[in-house]
Design a protein around this motif. Sequence first.
Motif, PDB file in Angstrom:
ATOM      1  N   GLN A 111       0.698  -1.040  -0.129  1.00 33.96           N
ATOM      2  CA  GLN A 111      -0.118  -0.072  -0.118  1.00 33.96           C
ATOM      3  C   GLN A 111       1.091   1.274   0.021  1.00 33.96           C
ATOM      4  N   VAL A 114       2.174   1.620  -3.417  1.00 31.35           N
ATOM      5  CA  VAL A 114       0.770   2.231  -4.381  1.00 31.35           C
ATOM      6  C   VAL A 114       0.805   3.787  -3.937  1.00 31.35           C
ATOM      7  N   HIS A 181       1.043   1.744 -11.225  1.00 37.44           N
ATOM      8  CA  HIS A 181       0.067   2.122 -10.054  1.00 37.44           C
ATOM      9  C   HIS A 181      -1.083   0.917 -10.226  1.00 37.44           C
ATOM     10  N   LEU A 184       0.759  -2.438  -9.201  1.00 31.00           N
ATOM     11  CA  LEU A 184       0.687  -2.164  -7.439  1.00 31.00           C
ATOM     12  C   LEU A 184      -0.679  -2.654  -7.078  1.00 31.00           C
ATOM     13  N   GLU A 185      -1.930  -2.017  -7.358  1.00 31.66           N
ATOM     14  CA  GLU A 185      -2.998  -2.100  -7.096  1.00 31.66           C
ATOM     15  C   GLU A 185      -3.523  -3.612  -7.122  1.00 31.66           C
ATOM     16  N   ARG A 188      -1.454  -5.542  -4.805  1.00 33.16           N
ATOM     17  CA  ARG A 188      -2.096  -5.526  -3.108  1.00 33.16           C
ATOM     18  C   ARG A 188      -3.405  -6.267  -3.132  1.00 33.16           C
TER      19      ARG A 188
END
Length: 403
Positions: A111, A114, A181, A184-185, A188
């Motif tokens: 997180q 992110v 991004h 990474l999301e 996650r």
Amino acid sequence: MKHFSHSKKFISLLLSVAVAMTMTLSTVMTPLAAASVSDLRQKLQEQQAALEKVNQQLKETQSDKADAQALKTQLEQQKSLLLSQIGTLTEQIGGLDNDIVNKQDEINQKQQEVDQKQAEYDQRWADFKDRMRAMQRLNDGGSIALLSSATNLYQLLTFATTLEQIVSKDEEICQQLEDEHTQLEQQRAELEQAKADLEAKKADYEAQKAALNSKTSELAENISQTDESISKAEAEEQALKEAQIEANKKVDEAAKELDAALNAANQAYGNASIQCSLDFGRPLATYKYVSCYFGGNGHRGTDYAAPGGTEIYAVSGGVVTAAAYHYSWGYYVQVYHGKDDNGNSYSTLYAHMNSAPIVSVGSSVSKGQTLGYVGSTGNSTGNHLHLEMKVNNVLVNVMNYLS
């Protein structure tokens, strides 16, 4: 002479009276002895039945106790297995807790990445917008004039190319940031799913552990109840053992009384002038083997395994002093053989005949005469002759006297 004649008559009279009294006593004693033996035999039978009942109750109690102990062992094994499984689940749940914490740390770290990437994107986007606004102001403020100030074509093309490169580079960077991004999301989200899977697995393990704990509690209760059953059986076993001791004492007392009566029956005929030659013969013409020896586990005689119906012979001459049925001996015969030169008296007893003896009390028998036939009446397992011998009313090993 006359005096001598009177003396002879007096002596003859005394002898006549003595003979008459002896005959009278013999006649009276025999029925009384028979009645006494019969009563004592019945008493011993009742005591034997009482002892057998106690023995059976003790056997059943010991069997119940053994069953309860076996059940307890089984329950304890099941409980031990469950505790082992609970321990394994506890370790696995502890491991999952660590995995969940670690996964949450990874999620938090992801997180942060992110958020950092989003900040970079936002900053790049803000810078881009600032340049766009500057270029717009440049365009509004005379960008054409700026282009017109170029002294040659190279300057003009370079300025236009630079503006285009700036715009293109900003678009590329923004797209790269957006892609990073998005990646990474996704990472996650995958971590969140992995954490959710770990939590679901932990919940499943905890449900299994709760079920095993419930089963363990149930087994513990069953073990407690089994312990109560074992304690109760042990108390009953102890009480029955004490009752068994008392019953054995009564049986022994009744047996001694019966032995005394049988000895008395021998004594009733002991006045008869029977000389025992000690030349004892075989009680059976043939037999298979000796199935039980004298003295083994308190055995009173010697057992000769033989086919049912085999003739049983008197080992020596004598007089029948008992011929009846006994709870333990079944149909039996006792023969008194008289005394040897040293005054020792001898008698034998033949038991487990297949039917009532073919001789009767008071009858004289000779060596080798048939008394009855091999059977398995009374307390017996399988056809055999149980042979006892007494010397001076004391049981001895008959095999030491037979030829």
